[in-house]
Design a protein around this motif. Structure first.
Motif, PDB file in Angstrom:
ATOM      1  N   ARG A  96      29.247  47.263  34.667  1.00 56.20           N
ATOM      2  CA  ARG A  96      28.854  45.916  35.093  1.00 56.20           C
ATOM      3  C   ARG A  96      30.091  45.127  35.507  1.00 56.20           C
ATOM      4  O   ARG A  96      31.082  45.069  34.776  1.00 56.20           O
ATOM      5  CB  ARG A  96      28.135  45.186  33.954  1.00 56.20           C
ATOM      6  N   ASN A  97      30.049  44.520  36.677  1.00 57.38           N
ATOM      7  CA  ASN A  97      31.134  43.691  37.169  1.00 57.38           C
ATOM      8  C   ASN A  97      30.997  42.265  36.639  1.00 57.38           C
ATOM      9  O   ASN A  97      29.891  41.719  36.571  1.00 57.38           O
ATOM     10  CB  ASN A  97      31.099  43.667  38.707  1.00 57.38           C
ATOM     11  N   ILE A  98      32.124  41.666  36.254  1.00 55.22           N
ATOM     12  CA  ILE A  98      32.132  40.243  35.929  1.00 55.22           C
ATOM     13  C   ILE A  98      32.333  39.489  37.239  1.00 55.22           C
ATOM     14  O   ILE A  98      33.420  39.518  37.822  1.00 55.22           O
ATOM     15  CB  ILE A  98      33.246  39.900  34.920  1.00 55.22           C
ATOM     16  N   GLU A  99      31.308  38.850  37.724  1.00 60.94           N
ATOM     17  CA  GLU A  99      31.337  38.200  39.022  1.00 60.94           C
ATOM     18  C   GLU A  99      32.262  36.982  39.008  1.00 60.94           C
ATOM     19  O   GLU A  99      32.505  36.374  37.948  1.00 60.94           O
ATOM     20  CB  GLU A  99      29.927  37.768  39.425  1.00 60.94           C
ATOM     21  N   PRO A 100      32.783  36.581  40.177  1.00 62.24           N
ATOM     22  CA  PRO A 100      33.678  35.425  40.220  1.00 62.24           C
ATOM     23  C   PRO A 100      33.085  34.164  39.596  1.00 62.24           C
ATOM     24  O   PRO A 100      33.793  33.432  38.887  1.00 62.24           O
ATOM     25  CB  PRO A 100      33.940  35.247  41.721  1.00 62.24           C
ATOM     26  N   ASP A 101      31.811  33.865  39.856  1.00 58.74           N
ATOM     27  CA  ASP A 101      31.215  32.665  39.267  1.00 58.74           C
ATOM     28  C   ASP A 101      31.280  32.710  37.747  1.00 58.74           C
ATOM     29  O   ASP A 101      31.508  31.686  37.084  1.00 58.74           O
ATOM     30  CB  ASP A 101      29.755  32.525  39.709  1.00 58.74           C
ATOM     31  N   THR A 102      31.068  33.899  37.189  1.00 55.63           N
ATOM     32  CA  THR A 102      31.105  34.065  35.734  1.00 55.63           C
ATOM     33  C   THR A 102      32.520  33.850  35.209  1.00 55.63           C
ATOM     34  O   THR A 102      32.732  33.149  34.212  1.00 55.63           O
ATOM     35  CB  THR A 102      30.600  35.467  35.348  1.00 55.63           C
ATOM     36  N   SER A 150      38.881  45.740  38.751  1.00 55.73           N
ATOM     37  CA  SER A 150      37.720  46.078  39.574  1.00 55.73           C
ATOM     38  C   SER A 150      38.115  46.822  40.843  1.00 55.73           C
ATOM     39  O   SER A 150      37.281  47.462  41.479  1.00 55.73           O
ATOM     40  CB  SER A 150      36.961  44.803  39.967  1.00 55.73           C
ATOM     41  N   GLY A 151      39.391  46.689  41.235  1.00 56.95           N
ATOM     42  CA  GLY A 151      39.845  47.264  42.503  1.00 56.95           C
ATOM     43  C   GLY A 151      39.479  46.434  43.712  1.00 56.95           C
ATOM     44  O   GLY A 151      39.796  46.818  44.842  1.00 56.95           O
ATOM     45  N   ASP A 152      38.833  45.302  43.501  1.00 52.61           N
ATOM     46  CA  ASP A 152      38.379  44.436  44.590  1.00 52.61           C
ATOM     47  C   ASP A 152      39.348  43.260  44.727  1.00 52.61           C
ATOM     48  O   ASP A 152      39.216  42.246  44.030  1.00 52.61           O
ATOM     49  CB  ASP A 152      36.962  43.944  44.291  1.00 52.61           C
ATOM     50  N   LEU A 153      40.322  43.388  45.618  1.00 50.29           N
ATOM     51  CA  LEU A 153      41.350  42.358  45.754  1.00 50.29           C
ATOM     52  C   LEU A 153      40.765  41.041  46.242  1.00 50.29           C
ATOM     53  O   LEU A 153      41.236  39.964  45.853  1.00 50.29           O
ATOM     54  CB  LEU A 153      42.458  42.841  46.686  1.00 50.29           C
ATOM     55  N   GLY A 154      39.731  41.098  47.079  1.00 50.03           N
ATOM     56  CA  GLY A 154      39.095  39.871  47.533  1.00 50.03           C
ATOM     57  C   GLY A 154      38.510  39.089  46.380  1.00 50.03           C
ATOM     58  O   GLY A 154      38.669  37.864  46.295  1.00 50.03           O
ATOM     59  N   GLN A 155      37.837  39.786  45.471  1.00 50.77           N
ATOM     60  CA  GLN A 155      37.253  39.136  44.301  1.00 50.77           C
ATOM     61  C   GLN A 155      38.345  38.572  43.391  1.00 50.77           C
ATOM     62  O   GLN A 155      38.244  37.442  42.891  1.00 50.77           O
ATOM     63  CB  GLN A 155      36.406  40.143  43.523  1.00 50.77           C
ATOM     64  N   GLU A 163      42.105  31.766  43.094  1.00 53.36           N
ATOM     65  CA  GLU A 163      41.983  30.546  43.908  1.00 53.36           C
ATOM     66  C   GLU A 163      41.154  29.484  43.199  1.00 53.36           C
ATOM     67  O   GLU A 163      41.529  28.303  43.161  1.00 53.36           O
ATOM     68  CB  GLU A 163      41.345  30.913  45.243  1.00 53.36           C
ATOM     69  N   ARG A 164      40.039  29.891  42.633  1.00 53.22           N
ATOM     70  CA  ARG A 164      39.095  28.933  42.055  1.00 53.22           C
ATOM     71  C   ARG A 164      39.474  28.464  40.655  1.00 53.22           C
ATOM     72  O   ARG A 164      38.833  27.562  40.105  1.00 53.22           O
ATOM     73  CB  ARG A 164      37.687  29.532  42.064  1.00 53.22           C
ATOM     74  N   THR A 165      40.511  29.075  40.056  1.00 52.92           N
ATOM     75  CA  THR A 165      40.960  28.644  38.726  1.00 52.92           C
ATOM     76  C   THR A 165      42.355  28.024  38.769  1.00 52.92           C
ATOM     77  O   THR A 165      43.003  27.867  37.737  1.00 52.92           O
ATOM     78  CB  THR A 165      40.945  29.832  37.741  1.00 52.92           C
ATOM     79  N   THR A 166      42.800  27.651  39.954  1.00 57.39           N
ATOM     80  CA  THR A 166      44.135  27.070  40.112  1.00 57.39           C
ATOM     81  C   THR A 166      44.338  25.845  39.225  1.00 57.39           C
ATOM     82  O   THR A 166      45.431  25.613  38.695  1.00 57.39           O
ATOM     83  CB  THR A 166      44.374  26.688  41.589  1.00 57.39           C
TER      84      THR A 166
END
Length: 308
Positions: free
Chosen positions: A145-151, A168-173, A179-182
């Motif tokens: 299960r992935n921990i999604e960015p919103d989570t 996760s290997g997902d650099l975009g995520q 970015e969103r926790t700056t």
């Protein structure tokens, strides 16, 4: 929060050494912790995935954490305290606090595959109950299960959730979470050695590293250069270590790194079942790449020479 911790730099995900009877080899464990501290790492992470936490009893967990704390002088110890259910993860977390851990890294519950709302509840339950900095660990290849960015962003608002280990290997995520926790007091750490420099480039603060067990000085130099914005040097060291990054994951972690530890004389390659020794077809390649690393001039050595 009861205490703060600087989550920038290099934090080796330590191996747990075993004797011939597969009991914990505490003497080797302490020696290894001291070796890594002397190499300049910024903290130590015992009893995580690399430490074979899934085959350790709860008492084993506590004894390993306590032994590492006792062995080192001046680096924080971040204990792995995750489990596949909230009650066990909470118990492990509370016991790690009692043992003197400086922070916790908590893998998302594996096998159960909770929904995102269940992940929020799981991590918040522990963060509410345990007043210590906590790192949320996302590794979907192990948990399902992935921990999604919103989570991740929602969890970052909790005063005791201090960081996110990204595997996760997902650099975009990963970049989106940074970015969103700056505006939060929140660190994003690479959980994948091959992505450490890219993760720092998009806002990461360092790495919880497998490769740092074998090449702590080079890993520290690579991360330090990236954090200083010297991406030419960081890239050069990344390329020096590239074969090691790949070689340590030819089979399930920590099988290859334990083999590498034995080759380097840092500890035995023994694992607890169901994990098994590295296949013969990979051992010679691992020996060769480790020997090459010892022989070849390095960015680290060049910098040290320039300082003289």
């Amino acid at each position: 929060m009861s205490s703060a911790i600087d989550l920038s730099g290099v934090f080796p995900a330590m191996c747990t050494p075993f004797d011939e009877d597969r009991r914990i080899d505490f003497e080797t464990l302490r020696t290894d912790a001291q070796r890594l501290e002397a190499a300049g790492v910024d903290g130590l992470v015992p009893v995580g995935s690399t430490g074979e936490s899934a085959t350790l009893t709860h008492d084993d967990h506590v004894r390993v954490v306590a032994a590492v704390i006792e062995a080192v002088d001046d680096v924080p110890v971040i204990a792995g305290t995750g489990s596949n259910n909230t009650r066990e993860a909470l118990e492990l977390s509370e016991r790690a606090v009692d043992a003197g851990a400086d922070a916790l890294v908590i893998i998302s519950p594996y096998y159960n595959k909770p929904e995102q709302r269940g992940l929020v509840e799981h991590f918040r339950t522990i963060a509410d109950a345990v007043d210590l900095p906590q790192i949320v660990y996302n590794v979907p290849s192990r948990t399902g299960r992935n921990i999604e960015p919103d989570t991740a962003v929602e969890l970052a608002s909790h005063e005791n959730v201090a960081g996110y280990k990204a595997a996760s290997g997902d650099l975009g995520q990963i970049g989106e979470i940074a970015e969103r926790t700056t505006d939060e007091d929140f660190a994003v750490l690479s959980g994948d050695d091959a992505l450490t420099v890219p993760v720092i480039s998009v806002g990461g603060t360092g790495t919880i590293s497998v490769a740092a067990n074998i090449e702590p000085e080079r890993t520290c130099a690579m991360v330090g250069a990236a954090l200083d914005g010297d991406y030419v040097r960081a890239r050069n060291i990344h390329h020096e270590l590239g074969a090691l990054f790949r070689g340590l994951f030819v089979e399930t972690n920590p099988i290859p790194v334990k083999e590498a530890m034995q080759i380097r004389g840092y500890g035995p390659a023994r694992l607890r079942s169901p994990l098994s020794r590295l296949a013969d077809e990979y051992r010679e390649d691992l020996e060769t790449l480790l020997a090459d690393l010892e022989r070849e001039p390095t960015e680290v050595a060049d910098a040290a020479e320039g300082d003289r």
